[in-house]
Design an enzyme around this catalytic site. Structure first.
Site, PDB file in Angstrom:
ATOM      1  N   ALA A  70      -0.622 -20.889  47.736  1.00  0.00           N
ATOM      2  CA  ALA A  70      -0.451 -20.015  48.895  1.00  0.00           C
ATOM      3  C   ALA A  70      -1.454 -18.875  48.758  1.00  0.00           C
ATOM      4  O   ALA A  70      -1.871 -18.545  47.646  1.00  0.00           O
ATOM      5  CB  ALA A  70       0.974 -19.474  48.932  1.00  0.00           C
ATOM      6  N   GLY A 115       1.409 -23.734  45.965  1.00  0.00           N
ATOM      7  CA  GLY A 115       1.607 -24.375  47.268  1.00  0.00           C
ATOM      8  C   GLY A 115       0.752 -25.627  47.434  1.00  0.00           C
ATOM      9  O   GLY A 115       1.120 -26.535  48.187  1.00  0.00           O
ATOM     10  N   GLU A 118       2.618 -28.332  45.743  1.00  0.00           N
ATOM     11  CA  GLU A 118       3.758 -28.657  46.606  1.00  0.00           C
ATOM     12  C   GLU A 118       3.305 -29.492  47.807  1.00  0.00           C
ATOM     13  O   GLU A 118       4.018 -30.394  48.254  1.00  0.00           O
ATOM     14  CB  GLU A 118       4.439 -27.361  47.076  1.00  0.00           C
ATOM     15  CG  GLU A 118       5.095 -26.612  45.925  1.00  0.00           C
ATOM     16  CD  GLU A 118       5.490 -25.194  46.291  1.00  0.00           C
ATOM     17  OE1 GLU A 118       4.596 -24.380  46.592  1.00  0.00           O
ATOM     18  OE2 GLU A 118       6.687 -24.890  46.295  1.00  0.00           O
ATOM     19  N   GLU A 138       3.510 -19.955  39.827  1.00  0.00           N
ATOM     20  CA  GLU A 138       4.222 -18.851  40.498  1.00  0.00           C
ATOM     21  C   GLU A 138       4.813 -17.841  39.531  1.00  0.00           C
ATOM     22  O   GLU A 138       4.769 -16.628  39.772  1.00  0.00           O
ATOM     23  CB  GLU A 138       5.335 -19.402  41.409  1.00  0.00           C
ATOM     24  CG  GLU A 138       4.836 -20.059  42.686  1.00  0.00           C
ATOM     25  CD  GLU A 138       4.419 -21.506  42.499  1.00  0.00           C
ATOM     26  OE1 GLU A 138       4.419 -22.008  41.343  1.00  0.00           O
ATOM     27  OE2 GLU A 138       4.092 -22.152  43.501  1.00  0.00           O
TER      28      GLU A 138
END
Ligand code: DAK
Length: 264
Positions: A70, A115, A118, A138
């Protein structure tokens, strides 16, 4: 199907024959996921769902990354409410990708972090270049995965290996990812796209209804009890057995000729 190119700048969509190619395209930020990338991805997934004759989708990244997570800079100023909304948005887009009725292949060309990991986990099959690095970093930022990482990673590689990645935030290389079952095959960077193209075309040459049904049942079986999932399989078998493509495939075998499938 004719070839077609569409651009939402940060994600490119190209249809080549029966294969839809999605390319994350913010190489200057290692394809980090911000709101505009999620918007573009969602728009393209929606377009792909409506694309007649589509049989496979491939997702890859421009430049040296697949997706480096992200967008940390864009996330920095979010309020808790906006952060929750951003996470929910990512979940929705990734689920829409995962729910496409055709197989989705990830061609992981480089960094595949947070992300990005993911996003790859939302695909049906992950192929990687030997330059790829996987991880859920993270915790190094004081965060947790926000786009399904705590769930899909464990379902893909088991809770122990997933925990080791989630708790340490460490990166692993493609060989280790393959050993853990986080990617299926590893290729040189130069060979990756050609290899994944061949995999996509192999899938595209099979009976589309059967492939779509196999994907749907595979996913159902990960959620449902075995007896329930097997009952769905038996039912679906009857439906597929009645398709034109099943008749064509069986006839082609018996008459020693190549089958031509039309998705009916
Ligand atoms: N976000 C924003 N910019 C990024 C980025 C990222 N994730 N990753 C790289 N960039 C930018 C760099 O800042 C740099 O920009 P400039 O400085 O040139 O302006 C440019 O991309 C090139 O990166 P580097 O110069 O750093 O390239 P290197 O090859 O030296 O290093 C690296 C590559 C991947 C090791 C390094 O860039 C790196 O550590 N990147 C960050 C990896 C990371 O921690 N990713 C985030 C994981 S956390 C949530 C929603 C989602 C999530 C969590 C919560 N809520 C809604 C709350 C998920 C979060 C994550 O994904």
């Amino acid at each position: 199907m004719s070839d077609l190119k569409q651009s939402h700048d940060s994600v490119l969509l190209e249809i080549k024959g029966h294969v839809g190619w999605l390319t994350l395209n913010r190489p200057q930020a290692l394809n980090a996921l911000n709101a505009s990338v999620l918007d573009a991805l969602e728009a393209h997934v929606c377009a792909l769902r409506a694309t007649e004759g589509l049989r496979v989708v491939v997702l890859t990244g421009a430049g040296k990354a697949f997706v480096a997570g992200a967008d940390i800079k864009a996330m920095a100023d979010l309020s808790p409410q906006s952060a929750a909304a951003f996470a929910a948005r990512g979940h929705r887009v990734f689920q829409a990708l995962s729910d496409l009725p055709v197989p989705v292949l990830a061609a992981v060309n480089g960094f595949c972090l947070g992300g990005g990991c993911e996003l790859a986990l939302s695909c049906d099959v992950i192929y990687a270049s030997d330059k790829a690095k996987f991880g859920q970093p993270e915790v190094k930022l004081g965060l947790i995965p926000g786009f399904g990482g705590t769930q899909r990673l464990a379902r893909k590689i088991g809770p122990m290996a997933a925990g080791a990645l989630l708790f340490s935030g460490g990166m692993i290389d493609a060989a280790e990812a393959k050993r853990l079952g986080l990617c299926l095959e590893v290729y040189s960077p130069e060979a990756l796209i050609e290899a994944v193209t061949a995999k996509a075309e192999e899938i595209a040459a099979q009976a589309p209804l059967a492939v779509a049904q196999a994907k749907a049942l595979l996913k159902l079986g990960l959620e449902a009890p075995l007896a329930t999932a097997n009952a769905f399989e038996a039912q679906a078998f009857g439906v597929i057995f009645d398709s034109q493509d099943a008749k064509e495939g069986v006839d082609a075998f018996i008459n020693k000729r190549a089958a031509t499938f039309n998705g009916r």
